[in-house]
Design a protein around this motif. Structure first.
Motif, PDB file in Angstrom:
ATOM      1  N   GLY A  74       3.868   4.126  -3.454  1.00 55.64           N
ATOM      2  CA  GLY A  74       3.843   3.511  -4.776  1.00 55.64           C
ATOM      3  C   GLY A  74       3.475   4.498  -5.869  1.00 55.64           C
ATOM      4  N   ARG A  75       2.602   5.422  -5.553  1.00 59.48           N
ATOM      5  CA  ARG A  75       2.207   6.425  -6.550  1.00 59.48           C
ATOM      6  C   ARG A  75       3.395   7.291  -6.952  1.00 59.48           C
ATOM      7  NH1 ARG A  75       0.406   6.613 -10.845  1.00 59.48           N
ATOM      8  NH2 ARG A  75      -0.230   8.632 -11.582  1.00 59.48           N
ATOM      9  N   LEU A  76       4.225   7.629  -5.978  1.00 57.89           N
ATOM     10  CA  LEU A  76       5.437   8.393  -6.289  1.00 57.89           C
ATOM     11  C   LEU A  76       6.343   7.604  -7.235  1.00 57.89           C
ATOM     12  CD1 LEU A  76       6.298   9.860  -2.777  1.00 57.89           C
ATOM     13  CD2 LEU A  76       5.292  11.071  -4.732  1.00 57.89           C
ATOM     14  N   ILE A  77       6.464   6.317  -6.981  1.00 61.35           N
ATOM     15  CA  ILE A  77       7.278   5.445  -7.835  1.00 61.35           C
ATOM     16  C   ILE A  77       6.666   5.360  -9.233  1.00 61.35           C
ATOM     17  CG2 ILE A  77       8.037   3.057  -8.197  1.00 61.35           C
ATOM     18  CD1 ILE A  77       8.148   2.852  -5.087  1.00 61.35           C
ATOM     19  N   GLY A  78       5.343   5.206  -9.292  1.00 66.43           N
ATOM     20  CA  GLY A  78       4.648   5.087 -10.572  1.00 66.43           C
ATOM     21  C   GLY A  78       4.776   6.336 -11.424  1.00 66.43           C
ATOM     22  N   ASN A  79       4.760   7.504 -10.790  1.00 62.25           N
ATOM     23  CA  ASN A  79       4.922   8.750 -11.546  1.00 62.25           C
ATOM     24  C   ASN A  79       6.275   8.814 -12.224  1.00 62.25           C
ATOM     25  OD1 ASN A  79       2.412   9.805 -10.990  1.00 62.25           O
ATOM     26  ND2 ASN A  79       3.086  10.922  -9.188  1.00 62.25           N
ATOM     27  N   ARG A  80       7.279   8.256 -11.606  1.00 65.19           N
ATOM     28  CA  ARG A  80       8.635   8.310 -12.168  1.00 65.19           C
ATOM     29  C   ARG A  80       8.890   7.237 -13.207  1.00 65.19           C
ATOM     30  NH1 ARG A  80      13.562   9.853  -8.519  1.00 65.19           N
ATOM     31  NH2 ARG A  80      13.899  11.347 -10.154  1.00 65.19           N
ATOM     32  N   ALA A 105       2.048  -7.678  14.662  1.00 61.50           N
ATOM     33  CA  ALA A 105       1.245  -6.790  13.813  1.00 61.50           C
ATOM     34  C   ALA A 105       2.039  -6.313  12.592  1.00 61.50           C
ATOM     35  CB  ALA A 105       0.737  -5.600  14.622  1.00 61.50           C
ATOM     36  N   VAL A 106       3.290  -5.942  12.789  1.00 69.13           N
ATOM     37  CA  VAL A 106       4.128  -5.511  11.666  1.00 69.13           C
ATOM     38  C   VAL A 106       4.386  -6.686  10.731  1.00 69.13           C
ATOM     39  CG1 VAL A 106       6.424  -4.674  11.014  1.00 69.13           C
ATOM     40  CG2 VAL A 106       5.172  -3.554  12.856  1.00 69.13           C
ATOM     41  N   GLY A 107       4.702  -7.838  11.292  1.00 67.94           N
ATOM     42  CA  GLY A 107       4.955  -9.020  10.463  1.00 67.94           C
ATOM     43  C   GLY A 107       3.750  -9.410   9.629  1.00 67.94           C
ATOM     44  N   MET A 108       2.559  -9.295  10.203  1.00 63.89           N
ATOM     45  CA  MET A 108       1.335  -9.639   9.472  1.00 63.89           C
ATOM     46  C   MET A 108       1.004  -8.600   8.400  1.00 63.89           C
ATOM     47  SD  MET A 108       0.470 -12.504  10.783  1.00 63.89           S
ATOM     48  CE  MET A 108      -1.011 -12.638   9.851  1.00 63.89           C
ATOM     49  N   SER A 109       1.558  -7.403   8.512  1.00 66.20           N
ATOM     50  CA  SER A 109       1.219  -6.303   7.602  1.00 66.20           C
ATOM     51  C   SER A 109       2.211  -6.116   6.457  1.00 66.20           C
ATOM     52  CB  SER A 109       1.112  -5.002   8.394  1.00 66.20           C
ATOM     53  OG  SER A 109       0.158  -5.118   9.416  1.00 66.20           O
ATOM     54  N   ILE A 110       3.334  -6.793   6.492  1.00 62.08           N
ATOM     55  CA  ILE A 110       4.374  -6.607   5.467  1.00 62.08           C
ATOM     56  C   ILE A 110       3.844  -6.927   4.065  1.00 62.08           C
ATOM     57  CG2 ILE A 110       6.581  -7.489   4.611  1.00 62.08           C
ATOM     58  CD1 ILE A 110       6.915  -5.573   6.941  1.00 62.08           C
ATOM     59  N   ASP A 111       3.124  -8.040   3.909  1.00 62.04           N
ATOM     60  CA  ASP A 111       2.575  -8.405   2.599  1.00 62.04           C
ATOM     61  C   ASP A 111       1.662  -7.299   2.074  1.00 62.04           C
ATOM     62  OD1 ASP A 111       3.879 -10.780   2.910  1.00 62.04           O
ATOM     63  OD2 ASP A 111       2.090 -12.019   3.080  1.00 62.04           O
ATOM     64  N   SER A 112       0.821  -6.778   2.952  1.00 60.71           N
ATOM     65  CA  SER A 112      -0.095  -5.709   2.552  1.00 60.71           C
ATOM     66  C   SER A 112       0.657  -4.456   2.124  1.00 60.71           C
ATOM     67  CB  SER A 112      -1.053  -5.374   3.699  1.00 60.71           C
ATOM     68  OG  SER A 112      -1.850  -6.481   4.020  1.00 60.71           O
ATOM     69  N   LEU A 113       1.743  -4.146   2.806  1.00 65.27           N
ATOM     70  CA  LEU A 113       2.556  -2.991   2.436  1.00 65.27           C
ATOM     71  C   LEU A 113       3.130  -3.168   1.037  1.00 65.27           C
ATOM     72  CD1 LEU A 113       4.198  -0.362   2.980  1.00 65.27           C
ATOM     73  CD2 LEU A 113       5.954  -1.850   3.958  1.00 65.27           C
ATOM     74  N   LEU A 114       3.752  -4.308   0.775  1.00 63.00           N
ATOM     75  CA  LEU A 114       4.371  -4.554  -0.523  1.00 63.00           C
ATOM     76  C   LEU A 114       3.349  -4.506  -1.659  1.00 63.00           C
ATOM     77  CD1 LEU A 114       6.800  -7.453   0.449  1.00 63.00           C
ATOM     78  CD2 LEU A 114       7.370  -5.048   0.051  1.00 63.00           C
ATOM     79  N   VAL A 115       2.215  -5.122  -1.434  1.00 65.54           N
ATOM     80  CA  VAL A 115       1.172  -5.138  -2.450  1.00 65.54           C
ATOM     81  C   VAL A 115       0.611  -3.727  -2.659  1.00 65.54           C
ATOM     82  CG1 VAL A 115      -1.148  -6.005  -2.932  1.00 65.54           C
ATOM     83  CG2 VAL A 115       0.611  -7.560  -2.128  1.00 65.54           C
ATOM     84  N   SER A 116       0.466  -2.959  -1.594  1.00 65.25           N
ATOM     85  CA  SER A 116      -0.053  -1.597  -1.705  1.00 65.25           C
ATOM     86  C   SER A 116       0.891  -0.694  -2.477  1.00 65.25           C
ATOM     87  CB  SER A 116      -0.304  -1.013  -0.311  1.00 65.25           C
ATOM     88  OG  SER A 116      -1.303  -1.742   0.343  1.00 65.25           O
ATOM     89  N   VAL A 117       2.186  -0.874  -2.277  1.00 64.96           N
ATOM     90  CA  VAL A 117       3.160  -0.094  -3.045  1.00 64.96           C
ATOM     91  C   VAL A 117       3.002  -0.405  -4.534  1.00 64.96           C
ATOM     92  CG1 VAL A 117       5.624   0.243  -3.525  1.00 64.96           C
ATOM     93  CG2 VAL A 117       4.822   0.189  -1.162  1.00 64.96           C
ATOM     94  N   SER A 118       2.872  -1.681  -4.883  1.00 72.69           N
ATOM     95  CA  SER A 118       2.721  -2.032  -6.298  1.00 72.69           C
ATOM     96  C   SER A 118       1.389  -1.523  -6.844  1.00 72.69           C
ATOM     97  CB  SER A 118       2.865  -3.536  -6.517  1.00 72.69           C
ATOM     98  OG  SER A 118       1.769  -4.241  -5.987  1.00 72.69           O
ATOM     99  N   GLY A 119       0.345  -1.558  -6.054  1.00 75.77           N
ATOM    100  CA  GLY A 119      -0.950  -1.026  -6.499  1.00 75.77           C
ATOM    101  C   GLY A 119      -0.903   0.471  -6.721  1.00 75.77           C
TER     102      GLY A 119
END
Length: 189
Positions: A156-162, A10-24
């Protein structure tokens, strides 16, 4: 499958979604609300649950057909969405309220979710061979994807604010890079 194996899957299948969500989340121009994170988490989770079910249902008969184009589809979708994010970030004025994130429109959100979950179809096919309880596994994948994606948007929003526009460009490059990685893995194998 053991509970630990299911959790790792489950974690392995979700890593791509995590990375993409951070960028979004990093490229959101408006303030990130909890509902944005919940929406992304829900869409990614549902798509991530459906694709292994499709693979599991199709079984071995369709796996060779799907394997011929799944990497190209994932590459194309992620490159398209990532390129759009970069172009809009470079064109946008600081005061402009244009949305560059894939979260901004339902179509790009869905394309991104599909692009990050295409490989889950092949996992579904392999789960059919080992006679695993697909419903328990799909529920675990869905819950994990939801939590990781929703958390990724907020992070990702925290990163985007900075980092502003730079974070948007990096987010687009992450999507394109992920598409290239998927393509390279399939072409090399």
């Amino acid at each position: 499958m053991s509970p630990i194996s299911i959790a790792v899957l489950a974690v392995g299948m979700s890593i791509d979604s995590l990375l993409v969500s951070v960028s979004g989340g990093a490229s959101l121009r408006r303030g990130c609300r909890i509902c944005d994170a919940v929406l992304v988490g829900a869409v990614f989770a549902v798509v991530q649950m459906i694709t292994p079910l499709i693979g599991w249902t199709a079984g071995a008969a369709a796996s060779s057909y799907v394997a011929r184009f799944d990497h190209w589809l994932a590459f194309g979708l992620l490159t398209l969405v990532g390129g759009r994010m970069i172009l809009l970030a470079l064109r946008a004025d600081e005061g402009e309220g244009r949305e560059t994130s894939f979260i901004g429109t339902p179509v790009t959100l869905l394309f991104t979710a599909v692009g990050t979950s295409i490989d889950a179809m092949a996992v579904g096919v392999s789960l059919a061979f080992i006679k695993a309880n697909i419903f328990v596994i799909v529920a675990a994948i869905g819950a994990t994807t939801f939590l990781m994606s929703a958390g990724g948007v907020l992070m990702g929003r925290l990163i985007g604010n900075r980092f502003g526009r730079s974070a948007e460009v990096v987010g687009g490059l992450v999507l394109i890079g992920l598409g290239c990685l998927i393509l390279r893995e399939h072409l090399a194998g």
